[in-house]
Design a protein around this motif. Structure first.
Motif, PDB file in Angstrom:
ATOM      1  N   VAL A  12      -1.490  -1.726  -1.757  1.00 14.08           N
ATOM      2  CA  VAL A  12      -2.690  -1.171  -2.382  1.00 14.08           C
ATOM      3  C   VAL A  12      -3.391  -0.254  -1.385  1.00 14.08           C
ATOM      4  N   GLY A  13      -3.503   1.015  -1.741  1.00 12.71           N
ATOM      5  CA  GLY A  13      -4.103   2.005  -0.847  1.00 12.71           C
ATOM      6  C   GLY A  13      -3.030   2.836  -0.180  1.00 12.71           C
ATOM      7  N   LEU A  14      -3.034   4.146  -0.463  1.00  8.97           N
ATOM      8  CA  LEU A  14      -1.954   4.999   0.033  1.00  8.97           C
ATOM      9  C   LEU A  14      -2.458   6.110   0.933  1.00  8.97           C
ATOM     10  N   GLY A  15      -3.367   5.747   1.834  1.00  7.36           N
ATOM     11  CA  GLY A  15      -3.747   6.674   2.893  1.00  7.36           C
ATOM     12  C   GLY A  15      -2.610   6.758   3.901  1.00  7.36           C
ATOM     13  N   ARG A  16      -2.897   7.230   5.101  1.00  2.00           N
ATOM     14  CA  ARG A  16      -1.837   7.386   6.106  1.00  2.00           C
ATOM     15  C   ARG A  16      -1.139   6.061   6.401  1.00  2.00           C
ATOM     16  N   TYR A  17      -1.922   5.009   6.576  1.00  2.00           N
ATOM     17  CA  TYR A  17      -1.333   3.715   6.902  1.00  2.00           C
ATOM     18  C   TYR A  17      -0.567   3.135   5.717  1.00  2.00           C
ATOM     19  N   GLY A  18      -1.188   3.095   4.554  1.00  2.00           N
ATOM     20  CA  GLY A  18      -0.540   2.519   3.391  1.00  2.00           C
ATOM     21  C   GLY A  18       0.721   3.272   2.994  1.00  2.00           C
ATOM     22  N   SER A  19       0.664   4.605   3.060  1.00  2.00           N
ATOM     23  CA  SER A  19       1.844   5.411   2.733  1.00  2.00           C
ATOM     24  C   SER A  19       2.977   5.117   3.701  1.00  2.00           C
ATOM     25  N   ALA A  20       2.639   5.014   4.995  1.00  2.00           N
ATOM     26  CA  ALA A  20       3.665   4.735   5.998  1.00  2.00           C
ATOM     27  C   ALA A  20       4.315   3.382   5.749  1.00  2.00           C
ATOM     28  N   VAL A  21       3.514   2.380   5.409  1.00  2.00           N
ATOM     29  CA  VAL A  21       4.059   1.046   5.121  1.00  2.00           C
ATOM     30  C   VAL A  21       4.968   1.094   3.901  1.00  2.00           C
ATOM     31  N   ALA A  22       4.491   1.720   2.829  1.00  2.00           N
ATOM     32  CA  ALA A  22       5.262   1.763   1.585  1.00  2.00           C
ATOM     33  C   ALA A  22       6.578   2.525   1.768  1.00  2.00           C
ATOM     34  N   LEU A  23       6.521   3.649   2.462  1.00  2.00           N
ATOM     35  CA  LEU A  23       7.725   4.462   2.661  1.00  2.00           C
ATOM     36  C   LEU A  23       8.741   3.768   3.568  1.00  2.00           C
ATOM     37  N   GLU A  24       8.248   3.086   4.608  1.00  3.91           N
ATOM     38  CA  GLU A  24       9.164   2.389   5.509  1.00  3.91           C
ATOM     39  C   GLU A  24       9.811   1.194   4.822  1.00  3.91           C
ATOM     40  N   LEU A  25       9.040   0.469   4.021  1.00  5.76           N
ATOM     41  CA  LEU A  25       9.616  -0.642   3.266  1.00  5.76           C
ATOM     42  C   LEU A  25      10.697  -0.132   2.314  1.00  5.76           C
ATOM     43  N   THR A  26      10.415   0.992   1.663  1.00  4.69           N
ATOM     44  CA  THR A  26      11.391   1.583   0.745  1.00  4.69           C
ATOM     45  C   THR A  26      12.643   2.006   1.494  1.00  4.69           C
ATOM     46  N   ARG A  27      12.452   2.609   2.657  1.00 10.32           N
ATOM     47  CA  ARG A  27      13.590   3.046   3.459  1.00 10.32           C
ATOM     48  C   ARG A  27      14.467   1.869   3.858  1.00 10.32           C
ATOM     49  N   ARG A  28      13.851   0.717   4.052  1.00 11.23           N
ATOM     50  CA  ARG A  28      14.585  -0.477   4.461  1.00 11.23           C
ATOM     51  C   ARG A  28      15.183  -1.229   3.276  1.00 11.23           C
ATOM     52  N   GLY A  29      14.999  -0.703   2.075  1.00 13.50           N
ATOM     53  CA  GLY A  29      15.615  -1.310   0.903  1.00 13.50           C
ATOM     54  C   GLY A  29      14.752  -2.320   0.176  1.00 13.50           C
ATOM     55  N   THR A  30      13.474  -2.427   0.531  1.00 11.48           N
ATOM     56  CA  THR A  30      12.574  -3.349  -0.150  1.00 11.48           C
ATOM     57  C   THR A  30      11.896  -2.632  -1.319  1.00 11.48           C
ATOM     58  N   GLU A  31      11.893  -3.276  -2.471  1.00  9.41           N
ATOM     59  CA  GLU A  31      11.231  -2.691  -3.636  1.00  9.41           C
ATOM     60  C   GLU A  31       9.715  -2.753  -3.439  1.00  9.41           C
ATOM     61  N   VAL A  32       9.034  -1.666  -3.755  1.00  7.11           N
ATOM     62  CA  VAL A  32       7.595  -1.567  -3.526  1.00  7.11           C
ATOM     63  C   VAL A  32       6.895  -1.127  -4.807  1.00  7.11           C
ATOM     64  N   LEU A  33       5.770  -1.758  -5.120  1.00 10.33           N
ATOM     65  CA  LEU A  33       4.842  -1.243  -6.119  1.00 10.33           C
ATOM     66  C   LEU A  33       3.623  -0.761  -5.356  1.00 10.33           C
ATOM     67  N   ALA A  34       3.385   0.548  -5.376  1.00  9.14           N
ATOM     68  CA  ALA A  34       2.282   1.145  -4.633  1.00  9.14           C
ATOM     69  C   ALA A  34       1.180   1.575  -5.590  1.00  9.14           C
ATOM     70  N   ILE A  35      -0.057   1.279  -5.225  1.00  9.90           N
ATOM     71  CA  ILE A  35      -1.205   1.560  -6.094  1.00  9.90           C
ATOM     72  C   ILE A  35      -2.262   2.347  -5.319  1.00  9.90           C
ATOM     73  N   ASP A  36      -2.806   3.361  -5.953  1.00  9.93           N
ATOM     74  CA  ASP A  36      -3.939   4.083  -5.391  1.00  9.93           C
ATOM     75  C   ASP A  36      -4.743   4.679  -6.552  1.00  9.93           C
ATOM     76  N   SER A  37      -6.029   4.858  -6.319  1.00 11.52           N
ATOM     77  CA  SER A  37      -6.896   5.374  -7.383  1.00 11.52           C
ATOM     78  C   SER A  37      -6.945   6.889  -7.427  1.00 11.52           C
ATOM     79  N   ARG A  38      -6.294   7.560  -6.471  1.00 12.85           N
ATOM     80  CA  ARG A  38      -6.346   9.025  -6.397  1.00 12.85           C
ATOM     81  C   ARG A  38      -5.086   9.640  -7.002  1.00 12.85           C
ATOM     82  N   PRO A  39      -5.221  10.275  -8.162  1.00 13.27           N
ATOM     83  CA  PRO A  39      -4.050  10.807  -8.880  1.00 13.27           C
ATOM     84  C   PRO A  39      -3.223  11.802  -8.066  1.00 13.27           C
ATOM     85  N   LYS A  40      -3.858  12.701  -7.336  1.00 16.38           N
ATOM     86  CA  LYS A  40      -3.114  13.702  -6.575  1.00 16.38           C
ATOM     87  C   LYS A  40      -2.269  13.056  -5.482  1.00 16.38           C
ATOM     88  N   LEU A  41      -2.812  12.035  -4.848  1.00 16.76           N
ATOM     89  CA  LEU A  41      -2.069  11.338  -3.800  1.00 16.76           C
ATOM     90  C   LEU A  41      -0.872  10.601  -4.392  1.00 16.76           C
TER      91      LEU A  41
END
Length: 220
Positions: A12-41
């Motif tokens: 939850v939260g896709l700023g610099r830190y949240g995006s990095a966590v979500a992308l790295e988990l995805t890269r490692r093969g872990t399924e991720v549900l990412a949520i943010d309130s900002r449509p453009k992001l």
């Protein structure tokens, strides 16, 4: 109980830190549900994350509709909006999420997160600043604080420890630190033993209390 190693992670939260966590988990093969309130992001990450949605995670009904209660692990990466960070963490606790990591920006924020039920509180900016300060101030190639008063560093061996077995270097008795691994040029890291003989081209990992590590690196 669910198996945490195979289960997806809610971020939850896709700023610099949240995006990095979500992308790295995805890269490692872990399924991720990412949520943010900002449509453009959310739109900017849609091509990199399989499951990323625009939603208000401070709304308990929204979290339930997204099946947040089915997740074993969650990361609350909201930083600047302290109220939202605390509220989302509290809601995930109420929904029964087993393990929650939450980002904090101040010690007070961290204490509140712990009190509402966050299992792990992280301070990304502070930790990175502290790590950089250690790297800038000495001969360390890398620095990782393992616990409140224990750290591991990567560095190169000093002249006094080159050409003799580690067991004869008296490194631990002199500085209270231990060489745990060594990497020769062009090779991978391997465990260090009392018989390991270091060369100038080696890279070593050393562990010890922070005070002993600092004393050791100052000597280097």
């Amino acid at each position: 109980m669910a198996n945490p190693k195979g289960d997806p992670v809610l971020v939850v939260g896709l700023g610099r830190y949240g995006s990095a966590v979500a992308l790295e988990l995805t890269r490692r093969g872990t399924e991720v549900l990412a949520i943010d309130s900002r449509p453009k992001l959310v739109e900017s990450l849609a091509g990199q994350l399989a499951h990323v949605v625009t939603a208000d995670a401070t709304d308990p009904e929204t979290l339930q509709q997204l099946n947040a209660q089915d997740f074993y692990r969650a990361v609350v990466a909201i930083g600047t909006n302290v109220e939202a960070s605390v509220l989302v963490t509290s809601l995930l606790v109420d929904l029964g999420v087993d393990t929650i990591w939450a980002k904090a920006v101040t010690p007070q924020h961290g204490r509140i997160l712990s009190r509402v039920g966050a299992h792990h509180v992280v301070f990304p900016e502070h930790d990175m600043g502290e790590r950089t300060a250690h790297l800038v101030s000495g001969r360390m190639l890398d620095y990782v604080e393992i616990d409140e008063n224990f750290a591991m560093i990567k560095t190169t061996p000093a002249r006094d420890f080159v050409g003799i077995p580690l067991g004869e270097s008296r490194l631990r008795s002199k500085f209270g630190v231990t060489v745990v691994a060594v990497k020769s040029s062009g090779e991978q890291f391997t465990y260090a033993t009392a018989e390991t003989v270091l060369t100038y081209d080696d890279t070593i990992t050393v562990v010890g209390t922070i005070d002993d590590i600092e004393r050791f690196t100052n000597w280097l």
